[in-house]
Design a protein around this motif. Sequence first.
Motif, PDB file in Angstrom:
ATOM      1  N   HIS A   7       0.796  -1.170  -0.082  1.00  0.00           N
ATOM      2  CA  HIS A   7      -0.030  -0.049  -0.143  1.00  0.00           C
ATOM      3  C   HIS A   7       0.899   1.307  -0.107  1.00  0.00           C
ATOM      4  N   SER A   8       0.614   2.251  -0.676  1.00  0.00           N
ATOM      5  CA  SER A   8       1.298   3.455  -0.789  1.00  0.00           C
ATOM      6  C   SER A   8       0.369   4.608   0.048  1.00  0.00           C
ATOM      7  N   ASP A  17      -5.061   8.509  -9.950  1.00  0.00           N
ATOM      8  CA  ASP A  17      -5.270   8.502  -8.485  1.00  0.00           C
ATOM      9  C   ASP A  17      -6.448   9.385  -7.918  1.00  0.00           C
ATOM     10  N   ARG A  59       1.764  -0.792  -5.120  1.00  0.00           N
ATOM     11  CA  ARG A  59       0.170  -0.731  -5.090  1.00  0.00           C
ATOM     12  C   ARG A  59      -0.319  -2.044  -5.619  1.00  0.00           C
ATOM     13  N   ASP A 106      -4.362   2.871  -2.485  1.00  0.00           N
ATOM     14  CA  ASP A 106      -3.754   4.013  -1.769  1.00  0.00           C
ATOM     15  C   ASP A 106      -4.588   4.290  -0.509  1.00  0.00           C
TER      16      ASP A 106
END
Length: 333
Positions: free
Chosen positions: A69-70, A81, A108, A112
């Motif tokens: 996960h970012s 995004d 990812r 996010d």
Amino acid sequence: MKGLAPLFLGIFGTFAFSWVGLTLIPNWQIGHLNPQSDEEGTDIYPMPQSGMVTRGARVYAANGCNYCHSEQVRAEYSGADIERKWGDRRSAPRDYIFERPVLLGKMRMGQDLANIGARAPKEEESPSPTGGASPAPQGAAASPSAVASAKAASSPPATSPSPATAPATSPGAIASKPPASPGPAGPPPSKSPAAAPNAIGAASPAASPAPSAPPWPEQTAGLPPMYSAAWHHVHLYSPRSINFDSNMPSYRFLYETRRITDARSSDALQLTGSDAPREGWEIVPTYDAKCLVAYMMALNQSHPLKEVRSTGASAASSSAASPSPAPGGQPAK
């Protein structure tokens, strides 16, 4: 030997210029950022993190969550995004001034999480679990927005339009008209922003889809409201119970199973099927699990920043600047 001095000088200059460009100048530009506040000094962003949030960040990093996960919303020119509703603006250095270390992420595999806390339901819309009852899932047909849409559809208009202008001013006539049949000759339908919600609300509540929600994951009936603290605990304990094709590992070691002595704990997980504990037992989160959820609930970059353009503000300004069409079909002057 004569060419040795220029060689070392060139190597030193290369590293010196790289250090100045990659370390010194960025630190001079953004290394001493302060929280943003208004003139009264009341609206301060970001705020220092609490002890539980700081411990939750360490639990987050220790379990390798930043590998999948970012925590960075990319700009519109470099990614989708914002189109995925992961944020209203790109991330900025000021968002991370109280985070040590900054967990931007490596890749990812999942969505996010920079604004996962902003997607949590409001407290008045999130029913508290009592006993073994399961609250209504988010996005159900009985949600307040759906009820408001149904009321808007059933209420008659305040003024009765004339037959000549009915196709242009009556949202109910537009919604009920078949798409294949062309309309009568006359002014085109009004496309003002105020008429669009009424046209949507005039459709049948049973056939119309639920209000817009995040695209992932889908809300499952019987679970707590999506992105609430109770939902995060269920997702950490049993990811496949929410998203059946998820490749996220289960973090059951962050929870403990204990016998119910007097009454069921308010922190007990609402589990169903094979994940539910046997009769007389309950599954409750440990302190590390509570800190991890507190950290994820604190991830919120939705506050507007002066140095970053927000897509919501730009959309509002563009709609305000665009002229509304007059009844004759020409833009109002």
